[in-house]
Design a protein around this motif. Structure first.
Motif, short mmCIF file in Angstrom:
data_model
loop_
_atom_site.label_atom_id
_atom_site.label_comp_id
_atom_site.label_asym_id
_atom_site.label_seq_id
_atom_site.Cartn_x
_atom_site.Cartn_y
_atom_site.Cartn_z
N ALA A 188 1.32 -1.15 0.28
CA ALA A 188 0.78 0.26 -0.55
C ALA A 188 0.80 1.18 0.07
N ILE A 189 0.73 2.11 -0.73
CA ILE A 189 1.14 3.65 -0.40
C ILE A 189 0.42 4.58 -0.23
N PHE A 193 -4.87 7.08 -5.91
CA PHE A 193 -4.52 6.02 -6.94
C PHE A 193 -3.95 7.01 -8.10
N ASP A 194 -3.94 7.91 -8.33
CA ASP A 194 -3.09 8.60 -8.96
C ASP A 194 -1.43 8.38 -8.98
N ASP A 195 -1.05 8.87 -7.55
CA ASP A 195 -0.58 8.90 -7.08
C ASP A 195 0.78 7.78 -7.46
N ALA A 196 -0.34 6.27 -7.10
CA ALA A 196 0.32 5.19 -7.09
C ALA A 196 0.45 4.65 -8.68
N GLU A 480 6.72 8.42 -2.47
CA GLU A 480 8.52 8.54 -2.47
C GLU A 480 9.34 7.56 -2.27
N ASP A 481 9.20 5.95 -1.62
CA ASP A 481 10.15 4.99 -1.53
C ASP A 481 9.05 4.35 -2.34
N MET A 482 8.52 4.12 -3.77
CA MET A 482 8.31 3.40 -4.24
C MET A 482 9.71 2.69 -5.10
N LEU A 483 10.19 3.36 -5.45
CA LEU A 483 11.45 3.02 -5.80
C LEU A 483 12.44 2.07 -5.49
#
Ligand SMILES: *Cc1c(COP(=O)(O)O)cnc(C)c1O
Length: 494
Positions: A188-189, A193-196, A480-483
């Motif tokens: 989950a972030i 949804f747009d952010d994801a 910000e931590d997805m990568l």
């Protein structure tokens, strides 16, 4: 052979296109010659669904031999759907409903996302790729679960799904966080949804720009409907439905059939146009939208204009203002004029709209019609259909039912109409129960049970058992931590 919709010089074998997803110039891969794809549909429609799938896939993905496809189709579908025929055709009043939601997650995306992983692993071998294929998906609910179900434990792949924390329904969350499998990552972030979605796109761009995966045995890919490997399996059920109408004596071979399709990204309905180009006697393809009716306006006027308000509706999988697969239709209707298509796409991104040539508009209207339904109209369609026929449909399907009825009223004596049904009503229990006139509050699982008690329609097994399943994925991260999360997954750390 396939080419990019924006440049005829960019060509690719189907197996390469399945691994790449999108063409390097941002265009979509499409067959160069449909005459060549025509096959003996009259005998193929007499076969069982899985055999039809082998024939259709062999025609479109022509570097996959039939014997290989037979094995892949068996692996993809055998025992995974509620019925052997995969997508039953059910009479409902004057129309027929083609149930595309009888797969493992009760959503139409199962049809394609069961097949795509098999095509991906086969393509990996065919192209001599050693790297692991890492599938990234951002989801507002349905795609994530269907992709997880398709890719879990598939050799040579990992699947990473990002969903907005608090932004999916309780049932959709439960479907994803209980997913088993040694190659699955669900996260989950903190964002919507747009952010994801933006986050996932940024990861693709960043990895490519800085060559971040150099020296790592992995490459990224996508599971959404721009991938030709996701589109091709959807052509199959148009042939299947037509065959059913012949078998039950409703039509003779050669007579036309119309299809009403609840549309978002234009993948489902485009597959119907592919079927037509391959020789199937398809009459009108009726494009059904919810209040985000950008496609309805386009088909009626020839101008595509995304500069409009965005509505959150009771059919969330159709809440889309830029339908990516429309680009493939423009290519086909312009006789493969890649330059013209590139021009439309440029206008859309720079100015927010484009108008097609009079010639293209004439052709569009030859094959397509359009309708739309507001949430209230969709709810009324759910209720009327249930009261008149006993058939319970979900809000997405209801949009297509409403459009179909309207079309038939305006065109008396039209060809038989097949309405494509894209979700189980139980995936959207609160909206469906409310449409039937009941008070709706409280727990979603409770509402699901109340809907069953009222209608007697059985809850699909995968949804009924959810509440008891163990939550396996609890990670919540900043967007910000997805990568970093993706890199941890690639390196095997959760
Ligand atoms: C994805 C989806 C749609 C839209 O299909 P497209 O191929 O994007 O047009 C419609 N209904 C449901 C339930 C879906 O999940």
């Amino acid at each position: 052979m396939l080419q990019s919709t924006r440049n005829e010089k960019i060509k690719s074998l189907p197996s390469e296109a399945v691994l790449e997803g999108i063409a390097p110039d941002g265009g979509l891969y499409i067959p160069t010659d449909f005459e060549h794809l025509k096959f003996d549909w009259e005998s193929v429609i007499e076969k069982k669904t899985r055999e039809i799938a082998v024939e259709v896939l062999a025609a479109v993905l022509d570097d996959f031999p039939k014997d290989e496809l037979r094995t892949l189709v068996e692996k993809a579908y055998r025992g995974k759907f509620e019925t052997e025929e995969l997508c039953p055709l059910v009479p409902c009043g004057k129309e027929y409903i083609l149930e595309l939601f009888r797969g493992p997650t009760s959503a139409f995306k199962d049809v394609a996302l069961s097949m795509l992983p098999q095509l991906t692993t086969a393509a990996r071998e065919k192209c001599g790729v050693q790297d692991e294929i890492v599938i990234l998906a951002a989801t507002s609910g349905d795609t994530g679960k269907a992709a997880l179900e398709g890719f879990h434990d598939v050799e040579g792949t990992k699947i990473i799904v990002f969903y907005p924390d608090g932004g999916v329904s309780r049932i959709q969350r439960a479907q994803m966080v209980t997913q088993e499998g040694k190659n699955v990552f669900v996260c989950a972030i903190k964002g919507n949804f747009d952010d994801a979605q933006t986050g996932v796109k940024a990861i693709f761009a960043e990895v490519q720009k800085k060559n971040l995966l150099a020296g790592k045995p992995a490459r990224l890919s996508s599971a959404n409907s721009i991938n030709i490997g996701r589109l091709a399996p959807q052509i199959v059920y148009y042939f299947k439905a037509y065959g059913d109408l012949v078998k039950c004596g409703r039509i003779q071979k050669g007579e036309k059939v119309n299809f009403s399709v609840p549309t978002g990204n234009f993948g489902n309905i485009l597959a119907g146009f592919f079927a037509k180009k391959m020789g199937l006697p398809v009459g009108t393809l009726l494009c059904a939208s919810n209040q985000n009716c950008v496609l309805t306006d386009f088909i009626r006027t020839g101008t595509y204009d995304k500069r409009r308000p965005f509505y959150k509706t009771t059919s969330p999988s159709m809440d889309i203002l830029v339908s990516s697969n429309l680009e493939r239709l423009l290519f086909l209707l312009s006789d493969g004029n890649a330059e013209e298509v590139a021009g439309y796409m440029k206008s859309l991104s720079e100015d927010g709209f484009y108008t097609v040539t009079p010639q293209l508009f004439t052709r569009l209207q030859e094959h397509f019609a359009a309708g739309f339904a507001t949430d209230e109209e969709a709810a009324a369609a759910i209720r009327a259909t249930y009261e008149e026929t006993g058939y319970l449909c979900d809000p997405h399907t209801a949009v297509a039912v409403k459009a179909a009825r309207e079309y038939e009223n305006e065109n008396p004596g039209a060809a038989p109409m097949v309405v494509l049904s894209t979700a189980s009503p139980y995936k959207f229990s609160p909206s469906v129960l409310a449409a039937l006139g009941e008070e709706v509050d409280g727990d979603e699982f409770e509402i699901m049970n109340r809907l069953q008690a009222k209608t007697g329609v059985p809850i699909p097994k995968n949804l009924a058992g959810l509440q008891k399943k163990k939550e396996l994925h609890k990670t919540v991260i900043e967007k910000e931590d997805m990568l970093q999360y993706v890199f941890n997954c690639i390196e095997g750390k959760k």
